[in-house]
Design a protein around this motif. Structure first.
Motif, PDB file in Angstrom:
ATOM      1  N   GLU A  19      12.726   2.031  -7.258  1.00 51.14           N
ATOM      2  CA  GLU A  19      11.276   2.156  -7.409  1.00 51.14           C
ATOM      3  C   GLU A  19      10.884   2.539  -8.829  1.00 51.14           C
ATOM      4  O   GLU A  19       9.848   2.109  -9.329  1.00 51.14           O
ATOM      5  CB  GLU A  19      10.727   3.197  -6.427  1.00 51.14           C
ATOM      6  CG  GLU A  19      10.901   2.811  -4.963  1.00 51.14           C
ATOM      7  CD  GLU A  19      10.414   3.886  -4.020  1.00 51.14           C
ATOM      8  OE1 GLU A  19       9.268   3.767  -3.528  1.00 51.14           O
ATOM      9  OE2 GLU A  19      11.164   4.856  -3.785  1.00 51.14           O
ATOM     10  N   LYS A  68       6.582  -3.395  -7.321  1.00 54.79           N
ATOM     11  CA  LYS A  68       6.257  -2.956  -5.965  1.00 54.79           C
ATOM     12  C   LYS A  68       5.698  -1.541  -5.971  1.00 54.79           C
ATOM     13  O   LYS A  68       4.702  -1.254  -5.288  1.00 54.79           O
ATOM     14  CB  LYS A  68       7.511  -3.031  -5.096  1.00 54.79           C
ATOM     15  CG  LYS A  68       7.306  -2.636  -3.656  1.00 54.79           C
ATOM     16  CD  LYS A  68       8.592  -2.781  -2.854  1.00 54.79           C
ATOM     17  CE  LYS A  68       8.407  -2.373  -1.409  1.00 54.79           C
ATOM     18  NZ  LYS A  68       9.687  -2.503  -0.634  1.00 54.79           N
ATOM     19  N   THR A 119      13.482  -8.308   1.006  1.00 50.92           N
ATOM     20  CA  THR A 119      12.102  -8.448   0.518  1.00 50.92           C
ATOM     21  C   THR A 119      11.816  -9.865   0.021  1.00 50.92           C
ATOM     22  O   THR A 119      10.664 -10.249  -0.131  1.00 50.92           O
ATOM     23  CB  THR A 119      11.825  -7.454  -0.618  1.00 50.92           C
ATOM     24  OG1 THR A 119      12.797  -7.638  -1.664  1.00 50.92           O
ATOM     25  CG2 THR A 119      11.914  -6.021  -0.113  1.00 50.92           C
ATOM     26  N   ARG A 135       2.189  -1.527  -7.439  1.00 55.78           N
ATOM     27  CA  ARG A 135       1.180  -2.033  -6.505  1.00 55.78           C
ATOM     28  C   ARG A 135       0.911  -1.027  -5.390  1.00 55.78           C
ATOM     29  O   ARG A 135      -0.240  -0.785  -5.010  1.00 55.78           O
ATOM     30  CB  ARG A 135       1.654  -3.360  -5.915  1.00 55.78           C
ATOM     31  CG  ARG A 135       0.645  -3.987  -4.953  1.00 55.78           C
ATOM     32  CD  ARG A 135       1.116  -5.342  -4.420  1.00 55.78           C
ATOM     33  NE  ARG A 135       2.330  -5.225  -3.619  1.00 55.78           N
ATOM     34  CZ  ARG A 135       3.525  -5.631  -4.000  1.00 55.78           C
ATOM     35  NH1 ARG A 135       3.681  -6.191  -5.201  1.00 55.78           N
ATOM     36  NH2 ARG A 135       4.566  -5.497  -3.219  1.00 55.78           N
ATOM     37  N   ALA A 136       1.962  -0.421  -4.848  1.00 55.85           N
ATOM     38  CA  ALA A 136       1.811   0.462  -3.689  1.00 55.85           C
ATOM     39  C   ALA A 136       1.187   1.798  -4.067  1.00 55.85           C
ATOM     40  O   ALA A 136       0.392   2.358  -3.306  1.00 55.85           O
ATOM     41  CB  ALA A 136       3.168   0.684  -3.029  1.00 55.85           C
ATOM     42  N   ARG A 137       1.520   2.337  -5.219  1.00 64.07           N
ATOM     43  CA  ARG A 137       1.088   3.694  -5.565  1.00 64.07           C
ATOM     44  C   ARG A 137      -0.076   3.741  -6.550  1.00 64.07           C
ATOM     45  O   ARG A 137      -0.772   4.747  -6.626  1.00 64.07           O
ATOM     46  CB  ARG A 137       2.269   4.478  -6.130  1.00 64.07           C
ATOM     47  CG  ARG A 137       3.420   4.613  -5.140  1.00 64.07           C
ATOM     48  CD  ARG A 137       4.596   5.376  -5.733  1.00 64.07           C
ATOM     49  NE  ARG A 137       5.711   5.447  -4.806  1.00 64.07           N
ATOM     50  CZ  ARG A 137       5.829   6.320  -3.817  1.00 64.07           C
ATOM     51  NH1 ARG A 137       4.873   7.210  -3.650  1.00 64.07           N
ATOM     52  NH2 ARG A 137       6.855   6.307  -3.004  1.00 64.07           N
TER      53      ARG A 137
END
Length: 806
Positions: free
Chosen positions: A195, A154, A363, A157-159
C-alpha cells in the motif's frame, strides 16, 4: 447483406416454433460458454496479462541456497546485496525490499498498512515511475534524513479519493512522520498487497560484515538486454564461487549456491498448472455441450427433410441450404453466448472469492475487453463446431429417398451413425472429466483428513505489530505482551490464550543451529530448524499434545535459564534414541544463547497441510519478546468470532494507537491455506457434473429419437410375438452399446491425461483404482437411467396403431 438478413429472419421464425429445443440448446451453450469465459478471465488476469512493469520478461528474483542445511530460496543480507551490485555481469540494476505491517494514526482509529521499505533502485529496476510526484532518491535512504513515502494508486484512491493535493501531506506511521512525495501507477502493488513504499534505511548494526548471515531482504534484478535466464544462472554460479573464496566462513563447504527465478514464476508459479488444467477441463465441457446441441440439430433436421427437399426442388443450391442451417446455429450460439457472458460476470467473482488470498494477482482478475473478445470468439467457434456437420448432413438432399424413408418411418444410416458418434464423444469427454474430478476430490479429502497437529476449532486469531518508536526495547515488548494476554485471559468465555511470532500454516522461519557437545564433520551442515517464539499457553490454546517433558512456563522468564520445546520431528532426527530432554541448542542469531530442551510436543504443520512437518523449536517469548504478536485465543464454547469485539476493545484499552488486523478463526485460516486445492476440486466437480448431465441428455435424446423413428419396427416385433421385456432390452442394449464404446475411448484418454495431474494431487495416486473403478460405474448408472426412459416408452407401443401409421 440482404441475403444474410433474410436468413436471420427466417432462422428466428423457425426457431420460435420450437421453444423446447431452443431452451435446451441455449442453456447447454450458456453453461459451456459462461464457464469458459469465467475461467479464461482468471487465467488472463493471473497468467496472460503482463504485469505493469517495463519489459517484465527481464525481471528476476535472486535467492540464496544452503543445500547441506536444506535451506532453499532464502533472502539476502545487506552485505550480500552490496556484492550483487558489482559482482554479477548479467544485471543492469538490482533492488531490495522488506515488508512490514505499520500502523497509521491520526484518524478516527488506527489502521494497519502493508508497507514496503525498499531501495530507491527498486523502481528503476521494475521499470515504473510515479504518475504523480516523484520517487525517493538514494540520498533519502540514509538514516536520519526526512522520511518520505510513495502511495500505491489503490491506496491513493481508497484513502485520499485521488486528491492531487496529497503531495506534501504528512502521515504518521508507527509514530514517525512521513511526507508523501509520489503516487505509483495503477496496478503497481509489488510485492502483492503493498500500500505504501518508504526508503530502506538499514540500522547501523545490520550493515556491518558480521551481519552477512542475517538474511531478511528480498531482491529483484533486471537482466541486461539479450541475457537469458540460463545465462544469468551460469554467471551466478561464478559469483557464488567467488563469494565462497572471499567469505569462507559464511559459504565454504555448506552447499552454497545462488539461483534466479523469473518474476512471473515467482508470483504465479504455484497456480499456473492448476489454472491451465481448469481451462482445459472447461473446454471439454464446451465440447460436450456442442455435442448435445449438434445431436439436437441432427434430430431436428430429420424432421425437416421434406421442407429441405421442397426448397431444393424450387432451386436452392446446397451452399444456400448450408448457409441457412449455419445461420440458425449462429443465432443459437449468439443467444447462448450472451447468456453465458452474464453467467461469467457472476462466475468470475465466485472463482476469486473461492480462492481468497491464495490467488496471486487476484486484483487483476476481471471480465475485461480481452475476456469479452474471447467469449465472442468462443461463441462464433461454437456455432461452427456444433452447426457445420448437421448443416452439411441436412443439405444432402435426395427427394425420392426422403419420401421413401419417410413412408417407412425409419432413419437414415448416415444420420444415425453421426448421432451415435457424437454420443460416444460426449461419454468419453464426460469420463475424462469425472476421472479428474474424482482424483481432485479424493486428494482434497485426503488433505482435509491430515492431522495438522493442533485443533483449529474454537480458536480466534489476530495480529498486532509493535512499532519500534514506542516499543523499541525488550522490556517494553515483554510488558505489552504480558499485559495484553492477562486482559484477554480475563475475558468471559476464554479458556486459554497465547501468542507467537508466527501461527501454524503461516510459512517458514527457519534458522541454522548448533547442538552442545556435538561437533560437525568438515563441510557438514545440519538442516535448519523452524523457529517459533511463543508465550506460555500458546501451544495449550492450540491443544498441541505434549509427548514428553513440560510446556513453556511462567518461570521461563528473562532471567531464567534458556528453555525450548521441540517437536517430535526435531527430536527423532537429532536424538533418535529418545534422549532429547536436557540437551542444549543454540540458534545462529545475534541475540541467541544456549537453551535447554524442556519438552517434546506433537508435530504441527507449520508450512501447510500438504507439507510434512519440519523440525521445529518453540522458544519462550518472555526471553525473546515479540515484535509481531500473533494471538491464539481458545473459547470455552460457541463461535470464536463472537469474541472479536471484546478482543479489540482490550487492545484499545491497552494502546489506542495499535490496530488489530487479520482477525479470523483458526478454521478460516486452515480453509484459506487450501483455497486453491478447494477451487480445483469444486470446479472439476461442477464441470464433470455438467458434462455428465449433458451426456445423459445426449444419450436420452438419441435413443428417444431412435425409438420414435422405429415405432413401426417395434409394432411389427410385438405383433410377431416379442414381449415388452424383449423390446426393453433391445433399446437398453443400443444405449449401453454406445456408452461402452464411449467408456473405452474415455479410459484411454484418461490414462494418458492423468499423468499431467501428478504434481497437483495430494495423498492419492494418478491411477487411483477407486476413482477408475467408481467413475465408469457412475456413468453406466446414469446411462441406464437416460436409456430406460425412452426404452419404457417403447414398451408401450400399441402394435395395431404402429402398423397403421405411415
Amino acid at each position: 447483406m440482404e441475403t444474410l438478413l433474410q436468413d436471420v429472419r427466417y432462422a428466428l421464425r423457425t426457431l420460435r416454433k420450437s421453444p423446447g429445443f431452443v431452451g435446451v440448446a441455449v442453456l447447454a451453450l450458456a453453461l459451456g460458454i459462461g464457464a469458459n469465459s469465467a475461467v479464461f478471465s482468471v487465467v488472463n488476469g493471473v497468467l496472460l496479462k503482463p504485469p505493469p512493469f517495463s519489459q517484465p520478461e527481464r525481471l528476476v528474483h535472486v535467492w540464496g541456497n544452503y543445500a547441506k542445511a536444506n535451506l532453499k530460496d532464502i533472502w539476502v543480507s545487506v552485505p550480500e546485496y552490496r556484492d550483487y551490485l558489482t559482482m554479477p555481469k548479467v544485471f543492469s540494476s538490482v533492488g531490495v525490499y522488506v515488508e512490514e505491517n505499520v500502523t497509521l494514526t491520526g484518524g478516527d482509529s488506527p489502521e494497519r498498512l502493508h508497507a514496503v521499505f525498499s531501495t530507491a533502485s527498486l523502481f528503476p529496476t521494475l521499470g515504473v515511475s510515479p504518475v504523480l510526484g516523484r520517487a525517493f532518491t538514494e540520498e533519502e535512504e540514509t538514516p536520519g534524513r526526512e522520511r518520505v513515502l510513495l502511495l500505491t494508486h489503490k491506496a491513493w484512491r481508497a484513502r485520499f479519493a485521488e486528491d492531487p493535493k496529497v503531495l506534501g501531506r504528512e502521515l504518521q506511521l508507527d509514530g514517525n512522520t512521513y511526507t508523501v512525495v509520489g503516487v505509483l501507477p495503477p496496478g503497481v502493488e509489488y510485492p502483492a498487497g503493498a500500500e505504501v513504499y518508504a526508503p530502506f534505511a538499514p540500522p547501523a548494526d545490520k550493515t556491518a560484515e558480521a551481519t552477512r548471515g542475517n538474511h531478511y531482504l528480498a531482491m529483484v534484478a533486471r537482466l541486461k538486454p539479450g541475457v537469458s535466464l540460463p545465462a544469468a544462472q551460469a554467471d551466478l554460479v561464478r559469483v557464488g564461487q567467488e563469494m565462497e573464496t572471499l567469505y569462507p566462513g559464511n559459504y565454504k563447504d555448506l552447499g552454497w549456491s545462488i539461483s534466479v527465478k523469473s518474476l512471473e514464476d515467482q508470483v504465479v508459479g504455484g497456480v499456473r498448472g492448476t489454472l491451465w488444467l481448469l481451462l482445459g477441463a472447461v473446454g471439454f465441457v464446451l465440447l460436450v455441450a456442442c455435442g448435445s446441441v449438434a445431436n439436437l440439430l441432427l434430430a431436428r433436421a430429420a424432421t425437416r427433410e421434406r421442407e429441405v427437399s421442397i426448397r431444393a426442388a424450387l432451386g436452392a443450391g446446397r451452399g444456400r441450404l448450408v448457409a441457412q442451417f449455419l445461420t440458425e446455429s449462429f443465432v443459437l450460439s449468439g443467444v447462448g453466448g450472451t447468456l453465458g457472458l452474464l453467467l461469467a460476470v457472476w462466475g468470475t467473482d465466485m472463482l476469486v472469492a473461492m480462492v481468497g488470498e491464495g490467488l496471486p494477482r487476484a486484483t487483476e482478475v476481471r471480465l475485461d475487453v480481452t475476456s469479452v473478445l474471447f467469449t465472442l470468439g468462443v461463441t462464433m467457434l461454437t456455432g461452427v463446431v456444433f452447426g457445420l456437420v448437421p448443416a452439411l448432413q441436412s443439405s444432402r438432399v435426395d427427394l425420392s429417398a426422403t419420401m421413401r424413408e419417410g413412408s417407412r418411418g425409419t432413419q437414415g444410416r448416415k444420420s444415425s451413425r453421426l448421432r451415435s458418434g457424437l454420443v460416444v464423444g460426449q461419454v468419453a469427454f464426460a469420463l475424462v472429466l469425472l476421472v479428474g474430478a474424482g482424483l481432485f476430490m479424493r486428494s482434497f479429502h485426503a488433505l482435509g483428513n491430515v492431522d495438522a497437529g493442533f485443533t483449529p476449532e474454537g480458536v480466534l486469531t489476530g495480529e498486532v505489530t509493535l512499532p519500534a518508536a514506542n516499543y523499541g526495547t525488550p522490556e517494553a515488548k515483554r510488558a505489552f505482551q504480558e499485559e495484553l494476554l492477562r486482559r484477554v485471559r480475563a475475558l468471559p468465555g476464554v479458556e486459554s490464550a497465547g501468542a507467537a511470532n508466527m501461527l501454524p500454516l503461516g510459512g517458514r522461519s527457519d534458522t541454522s543451529f548448533d547442538i552442545e557437545g556435538r561437533e560437525r564433520a568438515p563441510g557438514e551442515m545440519w538442516p535448519a530448524v523452524e523457529t517459533r517464539f511463543a508465550t506460555t499457553d500458546y501451544l495449550s490454546a492450540l491443544r498441541v499434545r505434549l509427548l514428553d517433558g513440560r510446556m513453556l512456563q511462567e518461570t521461563d522468564g528473562p532471567e531464567a535459564a534458556g528453555a525450548v520445546v521441540i517437536n517430535k520431528a526435531f527430536a527423532d532426527l537429532y536424538w533418535p534414541k529418545g534422549n532429547a530432554l536436557g540437551q542444549r541448542v543454540k540458534l545462529h542469531r545475534e541475540d541467541s544463547r544456549w537453551t535447554t530442551v524442556v519438552g517434546i510436543v506433537e508435530d504441527l504443520r507449520e508450512w501447510g497441510l500438504d507439507t510434512p512437518a519440519r523440525p521445529t523449536a518453540y522458544y519462550a517469548a518472555a526471553q525473546t519478546p515479540l515484535t509481531y504478536v500473533k494471538l491464539a485465543v481458545r473459547v470455552k464454547q460457541g463461535k470464536p468470532e463472537s469474541l472479536r469485539t471484546a478482543l479489540e476493545a482490550e487492545l484499545r484499552g491497552l494502546d489506542a494507537n495499535l490496530p488489530m488486523f487479520n482477525v479470523s478463526s483458526m478454521t478460516q485460516r486452515v480453509d484459506q491455506s487450501i483455497g486453491s486445492r478447494r477451487l480445483s476440486a469444486v470446479l472439476m466437480g461442477l464441470f464433470a457434473g455438467t458434462a455428465l448431465l449433458l451426456a445423459a441428455l445426449g444419450i436420452s435424446g438419441v435413443i428417444g429419437y431412435s425409438v420414435a423413428q422405429r415405432t413401426r419396427e417395434m409394432g411389427i416385433r410385438m405383433a410377431l410375438g416379442a414381449g415388452r421385456g424383449d423390446v426393453l432390452m433391445l433399446v437398453l442394449r443400443q444405449g449401453l452399446g454406445l456408452v461402452g464404446v464411449g467408456l473405452g475411448v474415455g479410459l484411454v484418454l484418461s490414462l494418458g491425461l492423468v499423468r499431467l495431474l501428478n504434481t497437483l494431487l495430494f495423498g492419492v495416486g494418478t491411477y487411483d483404482p477407486w476413482t477408475f473403478g467408481a467413475v465408469p460405474l457412475v456413468l453406466v448408472g446414469v446411462a441406464l437411467l437416460a436409456t430406460w426412459l425412452p426404452a419404457r416408452r417403447a414398451t408401450r407401443v400399441d402394435p395395431i396403431i404402429a402398423l397403421k401409421a405411415d
